[in-house]
Design a protein around this motif. Sequence first.
Motif: not given
Ligand code: GLA
Length: 631
Positions: A86, A188, A275, A307
């Motif tokens: 990520d 993203d 998130d 996730m």
């Molecule tokens: C966003 C996404 C997360 C993660 C962060 C990384 O907030 O929704 O899942 O990938 O960025 O900075």
Amino acid sequence: MRALLHALLGASLAVMSVPAAAAADPLAPTGRWSANTAGQAPLPPMGWASWNAFNSDIDEEKILASAQALVDSGLASLGYRYVNIDDGWWLRRRADGRLIIRTDRFPSAAIGADPSFRPLTDRLHAMGLKAGIYSDIGRNSCGQIYTPDFSNQPEGTVAEREVGLYGHVDRDIRLFFADWNFDFIKVDGCGIRGLPADAPHVRSGMYRALTPLVDMQSLGVTDVAAVRALYQEVGEAIRTHSRGRPYVYSICLWGAADVRQWGKDVGNMSRTSDDIQPSWARMLTNLDTVVTRALYAGPGAWNDPDMLFVGTGDFDDRHLTQARSHFSLWAMLNAPLIIGYDLRRMTPALRAVFGNAELVALNQDAAGNQAVLAYDSDQVQGFVKMLADGSKAVALFNRTASPVQALVSADQLKLRPDADVALRDLWSGRQQSFRGELPLELAPHETRVFRASGTRRLPGGLYLSEMPGSVNPAEDGVPQPEADPTIERSITPWMGTRGSGEHAQYAGWGGADADRAPYRKLLRIAGRAFDTGIGILANSRLEVRNSGFRAFEADVGVNDSGRQGSSPVTFEVWGDGVLLARSEPMGFGDPAARLAADVAGRRIVELVARSADGATLAPSPVTWGNAALLR
Ligand code: GLA
């Protein structure tokens, strides 16, 4: 009046068989399945990603140790194959446009003048795993825009710190897929959201402004078409540069820009919420953004409530009831099962959660049906999922911190209440059987999940609400996207109780639903209730995959949640682009009409509900009651 309308509609249908007119009419049947099937996601992707475990504090050792843990624990052979890097891997964009990896963190990438992830993806592939990478649709990343204390931020000049895809789609996607051999990408959306000209980061000269296309607080301001076009462009580049290799395209727009309506047409999985956090309330928020969206997911394109946070906080191994609930719900709802835990520390108890093979099998069931919300309340929810072998899975979920009485009901399973239903508890392994109803107590925050088999109420066919993975709302009639007000509003760690609190912000209110009318109303036509069917708005077109069924039947009409005096609606059944059956125009309060069609040999059945006044901001809710395909 009715006859006239019918004649007019008939005339317009005739005109619409002309291709040019058909292109202009979103309700014109196409005879094809329009949700995305490109890429490689016939089942929800499974694996591990670095974000929930490490945030951006990542390095090669952590990634490889996590990959090794997947293999050594046996989780890889259960299906957890993707190892996804990520945010936090990029150092800068070089003057020639090439993205440069942080080789201090990923030493194997330091192979000469052009650092490459190829040695790392080769290692992962040699371990039998697949490799995922992360980017942003804008010029800058989420970490750059929203996380001041981020480790591993890109470095250098303003231009060098523009590591996102914007203006570089073809070059970057070629690098990720053709050169570096990745199998998965998460894209993203922060770069098209957080950099208006007056943003502090822009005024201070840190980043260039990019007029936001996404406004989480306003769908009216959000440029849905432009956002979709950007993600579509990336999808096309992946198709080109993956050169026939399988790939997964993961859209991360957190339920903004009406992505719950169109993500299924563009990506292989699409985030429906902001998130997830390792807190019970936040898990509920994310859960709620998918529960009524079973029709918007299917083989090739899945709803992604984010996730897993199993292993951390409210879901750690001192809270196994909660951990099992989180996992059970994600499995039932066909969420991608992406572990977000530091697997180097995995305990046997957590291994038993991730490794519950029968739960994984529900998620990976070949029919690809996301569980349907069969019973709903703020306390208990019941989910039912039709499986490929003809049996069902049922989950009863206690949202609250108190014990609660609940029932497994044969009716909700669409099984005959007068015949035995055999149940197998997928957490305890216990078998039992019942007739009619089985009372049980749910402990605080507990989910009981069973595999169930009994005598089907519809022995010779399937209700459409039992096969949501094969029903695609190509046009769901929603005239203007609205935020869903029924989603749990939790305290976010980034705001605490500052400001005015959470409010409706995730679009998706009023779309098509299984066994419910839009806006979570009951399916009811002129006082007659239906416990099965598809609820949708008028001016809609559903695509249904037909695998060997001979007939389609439904009781159709305007739903009782509509309005007196609204414009009549005509219901049509099409098969591979040919009109097979059509109702009279039906008004509010008219009793349900039976619509039947011979669909033998037709691969795609399309169900069109057309309102006589055409496009309107207030389309009637309509019901395809008892809608079923019969052998
Ligand atoms: C966003 C996404 C997360 C993660 C962060 C990384 O907030 O929704 O899942 O990938 O960025 O900075």
